[in-house]
Design a protein around this motif. Structure first.
Motif, PDB file in Angstrom:
ATOM      1  N   GLY A  11      53.548   7.508 -20.477  1.00 10.36           N
ATOM      2  CA  GLY A  11      52.725   7.094 -20.022  1.00 10.36           C
ATOM      3  C   GLY A  11      51.967   5.407 -20.142  1.00 10.36           C
ATOM      4  O   GLY A  11      53.015   5.103 -19.079  1.00 10.36           O
ATOM      5  N   GLY A  12      51.339   5.168 -20.723  1.00 11.52           N
ATOM      6  CA  GLY A  12      50.815   3.521 -20.379  1.00 11.52           C
ATOM      7  C   GLY A  12      52.059   2.980 -20.383  1.00 11.52           C
ATOM      8  O   GLY A  12      52.628   2.198 -19.097  1.00 11.52           O
ATOM      9  N   MET A  13      52.502   2.537 -21.829  1.00 11.50           N
ATOM     10  CA  MET A  13      53.495   1.985 -21.776  1.00 11.50           C
ATOM     11  C   MET A  13      54.829   2.037 -21.390  1.00 11.50           C
ATOM     12  O   MET A  13      55.679   1.309 -21.457  1.00 11.50           O
ATOM     13  N   ASP A  34      59.453  13.311 -21.932  1.00 10.95           N
ATOM     14  CA  ASP A  34      57.732  13.550 -22.417  1.00 10.95           C
ATOM     15  C   ASP A  34      56.957  14.568 -22.585  1.00 10.95           C
ATOM     16  O   ASP A  34      57.318  15.642 -21.923  1.00 10.95           O
ATOM     17  N   ARG A  36      54.511  16.546 -22.175  1.00 12.58           N
ATOM     18  CA  ARG A  36      53.210  16.265 -20.978  1.00 12.58           C
ATOM     19  C   ARG A  36      53.939  16.419 -19.528  1.00 12.58           C
ATOM     20  O   ARG A  36      54.725  16.115 -19.103  1.00 12.58           O
ATOM     21  N   ALA A  69      58.273   4.719 -26.707  1.00 18.74           N
ATOM     22  CA  ALA A  69      56.762   4.804 -26.234  1.00 18.74           C
ATOM     23  C   ALA A  69      55.347   5.522 -26.518  1.00 18.74           C
ATOM     24  O   ALA A  69      55.802   5.741 -25.362  1.00 18.74           O
ATOM     25  N   THR A  70      55.803   6.218 -27.729  1.00 18.62           N
ATOM     26  CA  THR A  70      54.680   7.474 -27.616  1.00 18.62           C
ATOM     27  C   THR A  70      53.596   6.637 -28.761  1.00 18.62           C
ATOM     28  O   THR A  70      54.817   6.177 -29.107  1.00 18.62           O
ATOM     29  N   PRO A  71      52.468   7.576 -28.667  1.00 15.96           N
ATOM     30  CA  PRO A  71      51.750   7.071 -29.907  1.00 15.96           C
ATOM     31  C   PRO A  71      52.870   6.680 -31.332  1.00 15.96           C
ATOM     32  O   PRO A  71      53.943   7.454 -31.655  1.00 15.96           O
ATOM     33  N   ASN A  72      51.896   6.256 -31.570  1.00 16.93           N
ATOM     34  CA  ASN A  72      52.444   5.285 -33.433  1.00 16.93           C
ATOM     35  C   ASN A  72      53.545   6.673 -34.040  1.00 16.93           C
ATOM     36  O   ASN A  72      54.404   5.792 -35.333  1.00 16.93           O
ATOM     37  N   HIS A  75      56.943   7.831 -33.602  1.00 18.45           N
ATOM     38  CA  HIS A  75      58.191   6.906 -33.947  1.00 18.45           C
ATOM     39  C   HIS A  75      59.584   7.016 -34.438  1.00 18.45           C
ATOM     40  O   HIS A  75      60.559   6.518 -34.397  1.00 18.45           O
ATOM     41  N   TYR A  78      61.845   9.634 -33.854  1.00 19.93           N
ATOM     42  CA  TYR A  78      63.204   9.711 -32.233  1.00 19.93           C
ATOM     43  C   TYR A  78      64.134   8.611 -33.038  1.00 19.93           C
ATOM     44  O   TYR A  78      65.335   8.157 -31.976  1.00 19.93           O
ATOM     45  N   GLU A  92      58.024   0.816 -29.112  1.00 13.59           N
ATOM     46  CA  GLU A  92      57.344   0.512 -29.597  1.00 13.59           C
ATOM     47  C   GLU A  92      57.071  -0.724 -30.703  1.00 13.59           C
ATOM     48  O   GLU A  92      57.025   0.077 -32.354  1.00 13.59           O
ATOM     49  N   LYS A  93      55.969  -1.155 -30.950  1.00 12.10           N
ATOM     50  CA  LYS A  93      55.164  -1.487 -31.787  1.00 12.10           C
ATOM     51  C   LYS A  93      54.019  -1.024 -32.290  1.00 12.10           C
ATOM     52  O   LYS A  93      53.446  -0.045 -31.013  1.00 12.10           O
ATOM     53  N   ASN A 121      56.460  -7.884 -28.288  1.00 12.77           N
ATOM     54  CA  ASN A 121      56.262  -8.456 -27.329  1.00 12.77           C
ATOM     55  C   ASN A 121      55.506  -9.704 -26.613  1.00 12.77           C
ATOM     56  O   ASN A 121      55.754 -10.366 -25.901  1.00 12.77           O
ATOM     57  N   TRP A 160      44.481   8.788 -27.801  1.00 11.14           N
ATOM     58  CA  TRP A 160      45.216   8.871 -29.754  1.00 11.14           C
ATOM     59  C   TRP A 160      44.529   7.858 -30.641  1.00 11.14           C
ATOM     60  O   TRP A 160      45.297   8.051 -31.500  1.00 11.14           O
ATOM     61  N   ARG A 161      44.396   6.646 -29.984  1.00 12.76           N
ATOM     62  CA  ARG A 161      44.350   5.447 -31.080  1.00 12.76           C
ATOM     63  C   ARG A 161      42.725   5.371 -31.455  1.00 12.76           C
ATOM     64  O   ARG A 161      42.900   5.576 -32.111  1.00 12.76           O
TER      65      ARG A 161
HETATM   66  P1  NAD Z   1      49.915   6.398 -24.130  1.00 11.11           P
HETATM   67  O1  NAD Z   1      48.628   7.626 -24.625  1.00 11.11           O
HETATM   68  O2  NAD Z   1      49.328   5.783 -22.395  1.00 11.11           O
HETATM   69  O3  NAD Z   1      51.077   6.831 -23.417  1.00 11.11           O
HETATM   70  C1  NAD Z   1      51.950   7.729 -24.415  1.00 11.11           C
HETATM   71  C2  NAD Z   1      52.630   8.866 -23.757  1.00 11.11           C
HETATM   72  O4  NAD Z   1      53.755   9.599 -24.743  1.00 11.11           O
HETATM   73  C3  NAD Z   1      52.302   9.698 -23.203  1.00 11.11           C
HETATM   74  O5  NAD Z   1      52.317   9.871 -21.310  1.00 11.11           O
HETATM   75  C4  NAD Z   1      52.072  11.656 -23.913  1.00 11.11           C
HETATM   76  O6  NAD Z   1      52.260  12.195 -22.596  1.00 11.11           O
HETATM   77  C5  NAD Z   1      53.587  11.390 -25.034  1.00 11.11           C
HETATM   78  N1  NAD Z   1      54.236  11.589 -25.924  1.00 11.11           N
HETATM   79  C6  NAD Z   1      53.102  11.897 -26.845  1.00 11.11           C
HETATM   80  N2  NAD Z   1      53.301  12.595 -27.712  1.00 11.11           N
HETATM   81  C7  NAD Z   1      55.220  12.248 -27.646  1.00 11.11           C
HETATM   82  C8  NAD Z   1      55.850  13.179 -28.155  1.00 11.11           C
HETATM   83  N3  NAD Z   1      56.032  13.478 -29.553  1.00 11.11           N
HETATM   84  N4  NAD Z   1      56.767  12.807 -27.452  1.00 11.11           N
HETATM   85  C9  NAD Z   1      57.511  12.933 -26.493  1.00 11.11           C
HETATM   86  N5  NAD Z   1      56.177  12.248 -25.354  1.00 11.11           N
HETATM   87  C10 NAD Z   1      55.435  11.954 -25.917  1.00 11.11           C
HETATM   88  O7  NAD Z   1      49.776   5.449 -24.643  1.00 11.11           O
HETATM   89  P2  NAD Z   1      49.918   4.593 -24.622  1.00 11.11           P
HETATM   90  O8  NAD Z   1      48.839   3.640 -24.497  1.00 11.11           O
HETATM   91  O9  NAD Z   1      51.225   4.169 -24.122  1.00 11.11           O
HETATM   92  O10 NAD Z   1      51.047   3.219 -26.507  1.00 11.11           O
HETATM   93  C11 NAD Z   1      52.458   3.965 -26.438  1.00 11.11           C
HETATM   94  C12 NAD Z   1      52.826   2.775 -27.677  1.00 11.11           C
HETATM   95  O11 NAD Z   1      53.045   1.449 -27.112  1.00 11.11           O
HETATM   96  C13 NAD Z   1      52.061   2.919 -28.499  1.00 11.11           C
HETATM   97  O12 NAD Z   1      53.609   2.821 -29.659  1.00 11.11           O
HETATM   98  C14 NAD Z   1      51.422   2.009 -28.998  1.00 11.11           C
HETATM   99  O13 NAD Z   1      50.860   0.828 -29.634  1.00 11.11           O
HETATM  100  C15 NAD Z   1      52.278   0.735 -27.792  1.00 11.11           C
HETATM  101  N6  NAD Z   1      51.862  -0.637 -26.809  1.00 11.11           N
HETATM  102  C16 NAD Z   1      52.125  -1.766 -27.154  1.00 11.11           C
HETATM  103  C17 NAD Z   1      51.745  -1.863 -25.981  1.00 11.11           C
HETATM  104  C18 NAD Z   1      52.256  -3.907 -26.383  1.00 11.11           C
HETATM  105  O14 NAD Z   1      51.738  -4.705 -25.953  1.00 11.11           O
HETATM  106  N7  NAD Z   1      53.607  -3.564 -27.134  1.00 11.11           N
HETATM  107  C19 NAD Z   1      50.938  -1.822 -25.328  1.00 11.11           C
HETATM  108  C20 NAD Z   1      50.145  -0.768 -25.210  1.00 11.11           C
HETATM  109  C21 NAD Z   1      51.025   0.052 -25.629  1.00 11.11           C
END
Ligand code: NAD
Length: 357
Positions: A11-13, A34, A36, A69-72, A75, A78, A92-93, A121, A160-161
């Motif tokens: 996803g985003g991260m 992923d 999705r 980089a999945t929801p918190n 982690h 994995y 990820e944090k 980071n 999810w946040r």
């Molecule tokens: P997001 O929702 O944008 O992306 C999460 C992705 O994980 C999605 O594509 C989703 O489909 C997938 N997903 C969900 N559950 C899953 C599972 N069980 N197995 C596999 N894939 C799965 O979320 P995000 O903003 O990218 O956040 C992801 C992680 O990154 C979180 O832990 C968040 O705290 C962390 N994060 C860190 C920073 C940073 O600056 N270090 C910034 C943003 C997010």
């Protein structure tokens, strides 16, 4: 030899990691996993290998590093499975939602030859590195108050946040960064944590938070994360016994006001009339006793777009090759998670928690 990584959660991260790694020599993102299907389609169009099952990554000998980089809330599993399969792990944090979960991971890490790091980071943010320099170069004397804030005004929490089950909320999201930075600045134990965690709009999780941390050496720190603040505080306000520093914003506007050695203001005994009314204590300080300094220069190499990722991943690769020590360790992360746990407990009880973290 070039190392190959897989990103879990694209996803985003996850996308951020892939883009950033394009600038890191010796590392390549080979594929993703992923849950999705639309995300997997996108990854295929980027010529990445899409894994159907997580276990297929563990069995793929080509893969050296798993980036999570999945929801918190997802982690832990994995991380453990990847370490047990002999993969190096970047997570990820916040690394976990509880101290117990991280202790379980550290037990596996102890018996593994693989390396494990957490993507804190924001240790390489320009504003934070300025604060580190202010501390290290004694530019405000001995610091006694640090105020560190991230004030947003978007009000709602995305996806999810907003859900407790996923480890949502601002303490886990931004609080974890601000606490990690503080624990880097001050290595003495945290001796007390007081937290006010509000859900102003969210039904389930904290969206506007304030913490007061006290350290063994006497430093006190205010930590604030807001999503409903339309007139922001400065990003940093630092008070030391011989100066004050302010960093206003992400652009790092700010300044230091430093006492000039040996120039004490002299007050005669009469009351002073000021804009604040009759007061000697709050009367303006004579300008001749102060000097203004610019914030330290810590500009990263402008040619490097993803500066933090380059430092972070170069260190991880060099650690794997035995050339460097890991910059972000689980031992450091567990202190952060302990402070977060103490903050939840303080908020639940409605008073401060004494601790030794
Ligand atoms: P997001 O929702 O944008 O992306 C999460 C992705 O994980 C999605 O594509 C989703 O489909 C997938 N997903 C969900 N559950 C899953 C599972 N069980 N197995 C596999 N894939 C799965 O979320 P995000 O903003 O990218 O956040 C992801 C992680 O990154 C979180 O832990 C968040 O705290 C962390 N994060 C860190 C920073 C940073 O600056 N270090 C910034 C943003 C997010």
């Amino acid at each position: 030899m070039q190392k190959r990584a897989v990103i879990i959660g694209y996803g985003g991260m996850g996308n951020w990691h892939r883009n950033a790694i394009q600038e890191v020599e010796g590392l390549k993102v080979h594929g993703v996993f992923d849950i999705r299907q639309e995300i997997n389609q996108e990854a295929k169009s980027q010529h990445l290998t899409v894994y159907e099952k997580f276990e297929d990554i563990l069995n793929d000998e080509k893969i050296d590093i798993v980036i999570i980089a999945t929801p918190n809330d997802s982690h832990k599993n994995y991380i453990i499975k990847s370490l047990e399969a002999g993969k190096h792990v970047v997570c990820e944090k916040p690394v976990t939602l509880s101290v117990q979960d991280l202790e379980d991971i550290m037990e596996v890490e102890k018996n593994s030859d693989s390396f494990f790091t957490i993507h804190q980071n924001r240790r390489w943010d320009t504003d934070f590195r300025m604060v580190q320099q202010i501390f290290e170069n004694n530019l405000i004397g001995t610091p006694y108050f640090v105020e560190t804030r991230v004030n947003g005004s978007s009000v709602f929490l995305h996806g999810w946040r907003d859900f407790k089950i996923n480890g949502g909320g601002m303490l886990y999201d931004w609080g974890v960064h601000l606490i990690d930075q503080l624990l880097q600045l001050n290595k003495t134990p945290v001796t007390s944590v007081t937290a006010h965690l509000k859900n102003v709009f969210s039904e389930e999780v904290d969206d506007n938070i304030k913490l007061l941390l006290e350290f063994e050496d006497g430093l006190s720190a205010v930590v604030e994360v807001a999503t409903n603040c339309f007139i922001p505080f400065p990003r940093w306000h630092l008070s030391g016994n011989s100066g004050t520093a302010i960093i206003e914003n992400w652009q790092c506007d700010g300044r230091i006001m430093q006492l000039i050695d040996g120039t004490e203001p002299t007050w005669n005994n009469e009351i002073v009339y000021t804009a604040a009314g009759p007061t000697r204590t709050m009367a303006p300080r004579p300008k001749t006793t102060l000097q203004e300094l610019p914030l330290p220069e810590v500009t990263p190499d402008p040619a490097i777009k993803h500066y933090s990722a380059t430092v972070f991943y170069n260190n991880f690769l060099n650690t794997i090759e035995g050339k460097e020590k890991l910059l972000v360790t689980s031992k450091e992360a567990i202190r952060v998670i302990k402070v977060i746990e103490a903050a939840f407990e303080s908020n639940r009880l409605g008073h401060g928690i004494s601790c030794h973290i």
